[in-house]
Design a protein around this motif. Structure first.
Motif, PDB file in Angstrom:
ATOM      1  N   GLY A  39     -15.204   6.425   4.463  1.00  0.00           N
ATOM      2  CA  GLY A  39     -13.802   6.776   4.358  1.00  0.00           C
ATOM      3  C   GLY A  39     -13.446   7.499   3.092  1.00  0.00           C
ATOM      4  N   GLU A  40     -12.199   7.942   3.077  1.00  0.00           N
ATOM      5  CA  GLU A  40     -11.657   8.631   1.913  1.00  0.00           C
ATOM      6  C   GLU A  40     -11.317   7.653   0.804  1.00  0.00           C
ATOM      7  N   MET A  41     -11.243   6.382   1.147  1.00  0.00           N
ATOM      8  CA  MET A  41     -11.082   5.325   0.149  1.00  0.00           C
ATOM      9  C   MET A  41     -12.138   4.274   0.446  1.00  0.00           C
ATOM     10  N   SER A  42     -12.466   3.498  -0.525  1.00  0.00           N
ATOM     11  CA  SER A  42     -13.533   2.503  -0.361  1.00  0.00           C
ATOM     12  C   SER A  42     -13.042   1.293   0.432  1.00  0.00           C
ATOM     13  N   ARG A  43     -13.992   0.546   0.960  1.00  0.00           N
ATOM     14  CA  ARG A  43     -13.657  -0.720   1.625  1.00  0.00           C
ATOM     15  C   ARG A  43     -12.965  -1.643   0.622  1.00  0.00           C
ATOM     16  N   ALA A  44     -13.451  -1.635  -0.622  1.00  0.00           N
ATOM     17  CA  ALA A  44     -12.843  -2.488  -1.649  1.00  0.00           C
ATOM     18  C   ALA A  44     -11.369  -2.142  -1.839  1.00  0.00           C
ATOM     19  N   ALA A  45     -11.030  -0.852  -1.834  1.00  0.00           N
ATOM     20  CA  ALA A  45      -9.635  -0.443  -1.993  1.00  0.00           C
ATOM     21  C   ALA A  45      -8.780  -0.932  -0.829  1.00  0.00           C
ATOM     22  N   ILE A  46      -9.341  -0.910   0.366  1.00  0.00           N
ATOM     23  CA  ILE A  46      -8.622  -1.412   1.543  1.00  0.00           C
ATOM     24  C   ILE A  46      -8.418  -2.921   1.423  1.00  0.00           C
ATOM     25  N   LEU A  47      -9.442  -3.620   0.947  1.00  0.00           N
ATOM     26  CA  LEU A  47      -9.325  -5.069   0.760  1.00  0.00           C
ATOM     27  C   LEU A  47      -8.263  -5.415  -0.291  1.00  0.00           C
ATOM     28  N   VAL A  48      -8.169  -4.603  -1.332  1.00  0.00           N
ATOM     29  CA  VAL A  48      -7.127  -4.828  -2.339  1.00  0.00           C
ATOM     30  C   VAL A  48      -5.749  -4.626  -1.718  1.00  0.00           C
ATOM     31  N   LEU A  49      -5.588  -3.577  -0.920  1.00  0.00           N
ATOM     32  CA  LEU A  49      -4.306  -3.361  -0.231  1.00  0.00           C
ATOM     33  C   LEU A  49      -3.989  -4.550   0.680  1.00  0.00           C
ATOM     34  N   ALA A  50      -4.992  -5.039   1.399  1.00  0.00           N
ATOM     35  CA  ALA A  50      -4.784  -6.199   2.268  1.00  0.00           C
ATOM     36  C   ALA A  50      -4.353  -7.411   1.435  1.00  0.00           C
ATOM     37  N   ALA A  51      -5.002  -7.613   0.301  1.00  0.00           N
ATOM     38  CA  ALA A  51      -4.654  -8.743  -0.569  1.00  0.00           C
ATOM     39  C   ALA A  51      -3.195  -8.646  -1.009  1.00  0.00           C
ATOM     40  N   GLU A  52      -2.771  -7.459  -1.393  1.00  0.00           N
ATOM     41  CA  GLU A  52      -1.387  -7.271  -1.828  1.00  0.00           C
ATOM     42  C   GLU A  52      -0.418  -7.598  -0.700  1.00  0.00           C
ATOM     43  N   GLU A  53      -0.783  -7.195   0.512  1.00  0.00           N
ATOM     44  CA  GLU A  53       0.084  -7.486   1.655  1.00  0.00           C
ATOM     45  C   GLU A  53       0.096  -8.979   1.991  1.00  0.00           C
ATOM     46  N   TRP A  54      -1.058  -9.646   1.859  1.00  0.00           N
ATOM     47  CA  TRP A  54      -1.086 -11.090   2.095  1.00  0.00           C
ATOM     48  C   TRP A  54      -0.187 -11.807   1.091  1.00  0.00           C
ATOM     49  N   ARG A  55      -0.168 -11.329  -0.148  1.00  0.00           N
ATOM     50  CA  ARG A  55       0.725 -11.933  -1.142  1.00  0.00           C
ATOM     51  C   ARG A  55       2.178 -11.719  -0.738  1.00  0.00           C
ATOM     52  N   GLN A  56       2.502 -10.492  -0.304  1.00  0.00           N
ATOM     53  CA  GLN A  56       3.871 -10.206   0.128  1.00  0.00           C
ATOM     54  C   GLN A  56       4.262 -11.057   1.336  1.00  0.00           C
ATOM     55  N   ALA A  57       3.284 -11.413   2.133  1.00  0.00           N
ATOM     56  CA  ALA A  57       3.537 -12.239   3.319  1.00  0.00           C
ATOM     57  C   ALA A  57       3.587 -13.728   2.974  1.00  0.00           C
ATOM     58  N   GLY A  58       3.465 -14.061   1.699  1.00  0.00           N
ATOM     59  CA  GLY A  58       3.538 -15.462   1.292  1.00  0.00           C
ATOM     60  C   GLY A  58       2.253 -16.227   1.510  1.00  0.00           C
ATOM     61  N   GLN A  59       1.117 -15.523   1.524  1.00  0.00           N
ATOM     62  CA  GLN A  59      -0.187 -16.149   1.753  1.00  0.00           C
ATOM     63  C   GLN A  59      -1.108 -15.910   0.554  1.00  0.00           C
TER      64      GLN A  59
END
Length: 179
Positions: A39-59
């Protein structure tokens, strides 16, 4: 397996903003990371985005897992995942563990974007002295005088300095020049 583009991720982020559903976006980002081939971004970068969203979701516990997965992955990310780990540990009430992670980041060295993130975390959790040190460290680590990260660090450091009641110094003059 899939090739992930910046456009794909941008569309997901836009949809989540419209729907205000951080949990759904976190799950979709998790799916992208699981099926990642290239991809144009790394898997790690996607995982960081997911982590940020999980925090926003209260998880925060799930977010912590994703930040750790991003760190284990080792792919290129704009901000060291350990900064997110530290912030999440503070959120979970594990301040001493968070401070240990921050010490490890400092010992290994980091870029300005990570320094900014750590400084903002420390401000949020009331450690203005350490936040001032991190913002100063980040400014000195900047090699591009016109960068937006450098400007953000200068503004953050200025606010912290004022809150601490410290006198102006040579770095404050850089804030005037950057405007």
């Amino acid at each position: 397996m899939a090739h992930v583009t910046n456009e794909q991720v941008d569309r997901l982020l836009e949809q989540a903003l419209l729907l205000d559903d951080h949990g759904a976006l976190a799950r979709r980002l998790d799916g992208l990371a699981q099926g990642y081939e290239s991809g144009e971004m790394s898997r790690a970068a996607i995982l960081v985005l997911a982590a940020e969203e999980w925090r926003q979701a209260g998880q925060p516990a799930t977010a912590l897992e994703r930040y750790r997965s991003a760190l284990d992955d080792g792919g290129e990310v704009p901000v060291d995942p350990r900064a997110g780990i530290a912030d999440t540990l503070f959120e979970l009430g594990r301040a001493e563990e968070a401070r240990g992670v921050i010490a490890a980041i400092r010992a290994a060295g980091c870029g300005p974007a990570t320094a900014l993130t750590v400084a903002e975390t420390l401000v949020a959790y009331g450690d203005l002295d350490a936040a001032h040190e991190w913002a100063t460290y980040g400014i000195r680590a900047c090699d591009n005088a016109g960068s937006s990260i450098r400007d953000s660090l200068l503004r953050t450091r200025y606010r912290i300095r004022v809150d601490l009641g410290l006198p102006e110094d040579d770095l404050d003059a850089l804030l005037d020049v950057s405007r």
